[in-house]
Write a protein that holds these residues in place. Structure first.
Motif, PDB file in Angstrom:
ATOM      1  N   GLU B 115       0.832  -1.193   0.000  1.00 53.81           N
ATOM      2  CA  GLU B 115       0.000   0.000   0.000  1.00 53.81           C
ATOM      3  C   GLU B 115       0.872   1.250   0.000  1.00 53.81           C
ATOM      4  O   GLU B 115       1.925   1.278   0.623  1.00 53.81           O
ATOM      5  CB  GLU B 115      -0.839   0.052   1.284  1.00 53.81           C
ATOM      6  N   ILE B 116       0.380   2.277  -0.687  1.00 61.06           N
ATOM      7  CA  ILE B 116       1.131   3.525  -0.733  1.00 61.06           C
ATOM      8  C   ILE B 116       1.231   4.113   0.661  1.00 61.06           C
ATOM      9  O   ILE B 116       0.248   4.220   1.377  1.00 61.06           O
ATOM     10  CB  ILE B 116       0.419   4.538  -1.651  1.00 61.06           C
ATOM     11  N   GLY B 117       2.438   4.462   1.061  1.00 62.56           N
ATOM     12  CA  GLY B 117       2.610   5.118   2.352  1.00 62.56           C
ATOM     13  C   GLY B 117       3.080   4.184   3.446  1.00 62.56           C
ATOM     14  O   GLY B 117       3.455   4.645   4.523  1.00 62.56           O
ATOM     15  N   THR B 164     -18.658   1.219   0.300  1.00 60.53           N
ATOM     16  CA  THR B 164     -17.985   2.510   0.391  1.00 60.53           C
ATOM     17  C   THR B 164     -17.181   2.749  -0.883  1.00 60.53           C
ATOM     18  O   THR B 164     -17.446   3.676  -1.634  1.00 60.53           O
ATOM     19  CB  THR B 164     -17.036   2.530   1.602  1.00 60.53           C
ATOM     20  N   PRO B 166     -13.614   0.832  -3.446  1.00 61.99           N
ATOM     21  CA  PRO B 166     -12.585  -0.200  -3.560  1.00 61.99           C
ATOM     22  C   PRO B 166     -11.594  -0.110  -2.401  1.00 61.99           C
ATOM     23  O   PRO B 166     -11.182   0.970  -2.033  1.00 61.99           O
ATOM     24  CB  PRO B 166     -11.909   0.136  -4.891  1.00 61.99           C
ATOM     25  N   LYS B 185     -23.818  -6.809  -8.457  1.00 62.49           N
ATOM     26  CA  LYS B 185     -23.293  -5.517  -8.906  1.00 62.49           C
ATOM     27  C   LYS B 185     -23.020  -4.665  -7.670  1.00 62.49           C
ATOM     28  O   LYS B 185     -23.809  -4.658  -6.719  1.00 62.49           O
ATOM     29  CB  LYS B 185     -24.309  -4.833  -9.813  1.00 62.49           C
ATOM     30  N   ILE B 187     -22.475  -1.063  -5.875  1.00 57.83           N
ATOM     31  CA  ILE B 187     -22.735   0.380  -5.967  1.00 57.83           C
ATOM     32  C   ILE B 187     -21.825   1.076  -4.970  1.00 57.83           C
ATOM     33  O   ILE B 187     -21.953   0.898  -3.761  1.00 57.83           O
ATOM     34  CB  ILE B 187     -24.199   0.704  -5.602  1.00 57.83           C
ATOM     35  N   THR B 188     -20.891   1.867  -5.462  1.00 59.54           N
ATOM     36  CA  THR B 188     -19.934   2.503  -4.553  1.00 59.54           C
ATOM     37  C   THR B 188     -20.367   3.912  -4.191  1.00 59.54           C
ATOM     38  O   THR B 188     -21.239   4.497  -4.813  1.00 59.54           O
ATOM     39  CB  THR B 188     -18.537   2.593  -5.204  1.00 59.54           C
ATOM     40  N   GLY B 189     -19.711   4.481  -3.187  1.00 58.41           N
ATOM     41  CA  GLY B 189     -19.978   5.857  -2.794  1.00 58.41           C
ATOM     42  C   GLY B 189     -20.941   5.959  -1.629  1.00 58.41           C
ATOM     43  O   GLY B 189     -21.319   7.056  -1.240  1.00 58.41           O
ATOM     44  N   ALA B 335      -9.341  -3.925  -6.238  1.00 63.83           N
ATOM     45  CA  ALA B 335      -9.207  -2.537  -5.815  1.00 63.83           C
ATOM     46  C   ALA B 335      -9.063  -1.583  -6.985  1.00 63.83           C
ATOM     47  O   ALA B 335      -9.790  -0.623  -7.113  1.00 63.83           O
ATOM     48  CB  ALA B 335      -8.006  -2.401  -4.891  1.00 63.83           C
ATOM     49  N   LYS B 336      -8.086  -1.833  -7.825  1.00 63.30           N
ATOM     50  CA  LYS B 336      -7.869  -0.884  -8.918  1.00 63.30           C
ATOM     51  C   LYS B 336      -7.908  -1.632 -10.232  1.00 63.30           C
ATOM     52  O   LYS B 336      -7.220  -2.613 -10.399  1.00 63.30           O
ATOM     53  CB  LYS B 336      -6.484  -0.235  -8.772  1.00 63.30           C
TER      54      LYS B 336
END
Lengths: 162, 411, 498
Positions: B115-117, B164, B166, B185, B187-189, B335-336
């Protein structure tokens, strides 16, 4: 036609550079991440171009620095003396930031207050009371009661004092 | 942390500090070490919420099991999903046993997936133990027909899961189902368990995945239906464990997701703590978690308490750090989505056009062609996948070897 | 229902409960008055005590902190232009100019009084809404949230005054800044340069303190006089005037309170939005406001503070209806209340109705007591504006640093604060309005997130949903009304001339 260059246009140019970067950076993102920054960036660039032209062209109406809604810049502040004092205050600010980084908050804050008192030649009572008060209040409330984890300061860490 | 009061006499400042330093070196053995000292309990998130609760709970009850009865204070250090606190413990925290922390349970995972960081190394932190194990639950709303896992698997209608985004637990579980072939399916956000439950109630989505503790109320209030769980079993949950119901790859991924849950509230201290002091802390930790007062408080607050030994925690972390690259890339691909574009001639076709082979980076790889999701074109015209023939030069956009193709444009 | 109301009232009027209420109020007022220390920190401090209390006592202690935080955090906003917390930024816009004009006592008094009234209205709306809570909360979804946020963004125009182009650009800048960090929808890191402190994005408090407090500090240093160089006048009279102002503008208070309640009902909008919405709306609708707002119009202070207090009552609505806390502070509070056996949810409207009523009573009584407490010290607080700048500047500077740090314990936030202080100074110098930047920063992530969620749920057709269309009509009215007013007054001016 001579173009009118005001120092304030520097800010406009800075914004143009910023938004250009945003547009370029976001153009490679997938659509969901890209849409907002890209759209906002393009619109902003168009408006900034219009704004810059208005500022530079002499024929356009004199650009007002009254916003009508925010707390406006006064004549006093734009005078030479005003700018000099502002520069000095910026020096205090960034000096304080440096001091914070070097010796941590609980030492830097009272020191800064003390230095400011000395610079402005305040009375002895105040010169002692205010820094002391600041030091005790911040240490007690924010350190002892609330345990805010201020970093202890690079210099002090290196010297092994913390 | 040494505290400084007035600034004026810089000399007395330094003198005071020197005196402290001398006093510190006089503490010799573990028994006498903690007398008069303050132990910092670093919490990886902001006040409120689960981690903060357990951090403060331990801070209230652990000190009396440490000889010398030191003072224990709590410091919140939120940021980057717990990475900030972990970085602090690995680098800037004092390494003498006066600083302990409750860190994120996904610590090992974040390190393994780079993970970044991440600037800590779990091997260098010393585990103290875990205060509770967590259970993750997949639930569906009551206003739809699915009641069991099998019905979910067989569902012809797409089941919508609120998440929430990825990287979050609420996303990973439906993503796992999707990878295993469920008609799901995401639904994010929709941020926060509460918002996701509201979305189910409103009818926007059908289900969500959440920690059991945060979902228990909603099950009672809104009539949510648990379908299966991951992590520690719970006697109140008569649903199957996730791993019993998935394909082989699915099981591996579920195990990866579930491993952190075993040590759901992990406590660590820094590296470099002398062995006897470390044992003292671990024993105090265990004793605190069996303390009557602590258990009473936890029960009142409806939080479960289960002691897990440091050794078990370390083993779990080792397993995660040793996870194979294949599983990790499967985990990360949730995730990405990074797509590769490549143009090459088709070398082989199998399964009636569902598998297309071509040469990529010197090797022959295959991509999956979905009838619904993959866009197939020949000479600019939309066609069905059986129109692709060996020898055609096509431009592929796909997630990776063996993955599904987003589009195939052939000439 | 009536007996539940009475039972609730009696419960909190026990002497121990009352005492705890006072303790909560005093602790909250002092802590929250300091910039950066929010009600969350105060609540976290008090939570351990909850283990020893009964239900009414716990409600009194913990919720009193929450009920009063919005009143006390206006103090530093008005006096020093340092925002005390999330809900008090817009107070700076007119509160601080009033302090500069020597009207600090009036501004403070008006703020405290309208806070009290707003809080009461919020509690009353909550009371009235109890029967219809559930359908009310279910009515709004991501599409409606998105359009509501658009209304807010349209207010950027209202907040841009005479420099609409610069205002919109500033708003755009705020929106862009809000996008730094992890994109919630895709998980992508945007504009983070792989730096941890950027992964979490720019936090509101350091940016606000930097943008508003630092340039004011510099102004004070340049001017060489205290915050107010006008004579303070009779402080008692000023205070009385402020109280009267609140009652004179009671319809404004009512309107602003209703706006606040609505923002509270919608989970996720938060108090940082309630104040700007109320401010923008007051500016659009009050006669002459477009000329006087920003220069020390007491109505700007009244509208904002009524809204932020009313919002609290509103945010209890989804909490009570579904057990879903309406804000993160409420989540913390109910985490504490669970300890004494109070769980939010259906029970609160049936079995535990008397506890719900005690919360409502607490909101009302606590807000009134806080306001009285603050009003008592108004004169002393107002005198701070006459202090020499050499005393004020270093202290405010230290406060600004603490405030920026306390929000999330990161030193980088202090640097961000100084950076925005510099930017704020140059924006003022160049005539760029700052409020639109803040608005963009606050609304950006909410707007983007709700938009994409709506698209995922309904496709682009989400724009045609009836709720969305109604709110859009509202937006058009908001934007068009002042233009309409302008045209009318111009026509009338022409008529009188001819």
């Amino acid at each position: 036609m001579s173009l009118r260059f005001q120092p304030r246009s520097l800010l406009t140019v800075a914004f143009i550079l910023l938004f250009s970067y945003i547009v370029v950076e976001s153009s490679e993102m997938p659509i969901q991440a890209k849409m907002y920054p890209y759209t906002i960036g393009i619109i902003a660039l168009l408006l900034l171009a219009y704004q810059l032209v208005r500022e530079i062209l002499p024929a356009a109406k004199t650009e007002t620095d009254k916003t009508g809604v925010d707390i406006d810049f006064t004549a006093e502040e734009s005078s030479k003396q005003g700018k000099r004092r502002a520069l000095e205050l910026f020096a205090w600010m960034y000096g304080f930031a440096l001091l914070l980084w070097l010796i941590g908050f609980y030492t830097a804050a009272p020191l800064m207050v003390l230095a400011y008192m000395l610079r402005h030649k305040e009375t002895l009572v105040v010169t002692i009371a205010l820094p002391l008060g600041t030091g005790i209040a911040t240490w007690y409330i924010f350190g002892h009661l609330l345990h805010l984890p201020f970093p202890p300061g690079v210099l002090l860490e290196w010297a092994g004092l913390v | 942390m040494k505290k400084f009061t007035g600034p004026l006499a810089l000399g007395s400042l330094l003198a005071g500090v020197a005196a402290w330093g001398i006093a510190d070196t006089q503490a010799v053995n573990a028994q006498g070490f903690y007398k008069g000292k303050t132990i910092k309990m670093v919490v990886r998130s902001a006040p409120g919420g689960g981690y903060d609760f357990y951090g403060r709970l331990l801070a209230r009850h652990m000190a009396k099991y440490i000889p010398g009865n030191p003072n224990m204070i709590v410091i919140n250090m939120p940021g980057a999903g717990g990475i900030v606190a972990a970085n602090y413990m690995a680098s800037r925290a004092k390494k003498n046993g006066t600083e302990i922390a409750i860190l994120t349970r996904e610590l090992a995972l974040a390190q393994r997936t780079k993970e970044i960081g991440v600037r800590y190394d779990l091997e260098k932190l010393s585990a103290l133990g875990s205060a509770a194990s967590s259970t993750f639950l997949v639930v569906l709303g009551k206003n739809q027909p699915i009641r069991t896992y099998q019905q979910l698997k067989d569902s012809k209608k797409t089941v919508l899961f609120g998440a929430t985004g990825p990287g979050s637990g609420s996303y990973q579980y439906p993503s796992l189902l999707k990878k295993d072939g469920f008609n799901v399916k995401i639904i994010t956000g929709i941020i926060g368990g509460s918002a996701r439950f509201l979305a189910i109630e409103r009818g926007d989505t059908h289900g969500t995945a959440n920690s059991y503790e945060s979902t228990r109320k909603a099950i009672k209030e809104l009539g949510l239906i648990p379908i299966f769980y991951n992590g520690a079993p719970h006697k109140a949950l008569p649903v199957p464990h996730m791993s019993t119901l998935l394909s082989k790859e699915g099981k591996q991924l579920a195990a990866l997701l579930g491993a952190p849950l075993a040590a759901g509230r992990p406590f660590y201290t820094t590296s470099g703590v002398p062995a006897d002091r470390l044992k003292l802390l671990r024993d105090a930790f265990k004793a605190a978690l069996h303390d009557k007062e602590l258990l009473k408080e936890a029960k009142r607050a409806k939080r479960n308490v289960a002691w897990t030994a440091a050794g078990v925690m370390e083993k779990v972390n080792q397993e995660i750090l040793g996870a194979s690259d294949a599983v990790i890339s499967a985990y990360k691909s949730g995730a990405k989505k990074v797509y590769v574009k490549h143009t090459a001639p088709v070398t082989k076709i199998k399964k009636k056009g569902k598998r297309i082979y071509f040469t990529y980076k010197g090797k022959e790889i295959k991509v999956k062609v979905s009838g619904k999701r993959t866009k197939v074109q020949v000479n600019g015209k939309k066609v069905k996948r059986k129109a692709i023939k060996i020898g055609m030069t096509c431009k592929f956009k796909f997630a990776g070897p063996g993955g599904e193709a987003k589009y195939i444009k052939c000439k | 229902m009536i007996d539940a109301a009475i039972a609730g009232l009696i419960g909190i009027l026990q002497w121990k409960a009352l005492l705890l209420m006072m303790v909560g109020i005093v602790i909250s007022s002092t802590l929250v008055a300091m910039p950066g220390i929010g009600s969350k920190t105060a609540i976290a401090l008090l939570l351990p005590i909850a283990f020893t209390l009964n239900q009414f006592e716990a409600i009194c202690l913990i919720m009193s902190v929450w009920a009063v935080s919005n009143t006390a955090n206006s103090i530093t906003s008005i006096l020093f232009s340092v925002p005390g917390g999330g809900g008090s930024q817009a107070t700076i816009m007119d509160g601080y100019p009033m302090a500069k004009k020597g009207e600090a006592a009036r501004a403070l008094a008006a703020s405290f009084t309208s806070s009290a009234i707003g809080g009461i209205i919020g509690a009353i709306v909550l009371l009235v809404a109890i029967p219809i809570l559930r359908p009310l909360v279910l009515l709004l979804g991501p599409p409606e949230f998105f359009m509501l946020v658009m209304v807010g963004i349209a207010m950027v125009g209202a907040l841009s005054g005479k420099a609409p182009v610069k205002g919109i650009i500033a708003g755009g800048l705020g929106l862009i800044i809000s996008m730094v960090g992890v994109h919630i929808i895709t998980g992508l890191h945007r504009f983070t340069f792989d730096q941890i402190f950027l992964i979490d994005g720019f936090k509101l408090i350091p940016v606000t303190i930097g943008l508003f407090a630092i340039p004011e500090l510099i102004y004070m240093g340049v001017k060489g006089t205290g915050i107010s160089d006008l004579p303070l006048g009779d402080l008692s009279k000023g205070r009385k005037q402020g109280i009267q102002d609140a009652f004179t503008h009671r319809w404004l208070i009512l309107r602003s309170s209703l706006i606040g309640v609505w923002v509270g009902i919608i989970p996720g909008l938060g108090s940082a939005v309630a104040d700007w919405f109320a401010y923008g709306s007051a500016k659009q609708t009050c006669p002459g406001a477009r000329e006087t707002f920003g220069k020390g119009d007491v109505r700007g202070v009244i509208a904002v503070d009524a809204a932020t207090n009313a919002k609290e009552g509103g945010s209890l609505i989804p909490t009570l209806a579904f057990g879903i806390p309406g804000s993160s502070t409420l989540a913390l509070i109910f985490g504490g209340l669970i300890i004494v056996g109070i769980t939010p949810g259906r029970d609160m409207l049936t079995k535990d109705l008397h506890l719900t009523f005690s919360m409502i009573w607490l909101l009302i009584i606590g807000t009134i007591i806080t306001s009285i407490l603050c009003l008592t010290f108004t004169r002393q607080l107002a005198m701070a504006t006459k202090l020499r700048p050499t005393l004020m500047i270093p202290v405010i500077l230290a406060m600004a640093v603490i405030g920026s740090f306390a929000a999330s314990s990161r030193f980088e936030d202090v640097l961000i604060m100084f950076a925005f202080g510099t930017i704020g100074y140059f924006m003022r110098a160049g005539g760029w309005p700052r409020p639109p930047l803040l608005l963009g920063l606050v609304l950006g992530p909410i707007a983007e997130r709700h938009m994409w969620t709506s698209v995922q749920l309904h496709g682009v057709d989400f724009l045609w949903r009836p709720g969305v269309l109604i709110i859009f009509a509202l937006l058009v009215v908001c934007v068009a009304y002042p233009m309409f007013q302008d045209r009318n007054s111009k026509l009338r001016a022409q008529e009188t001339e001819s």
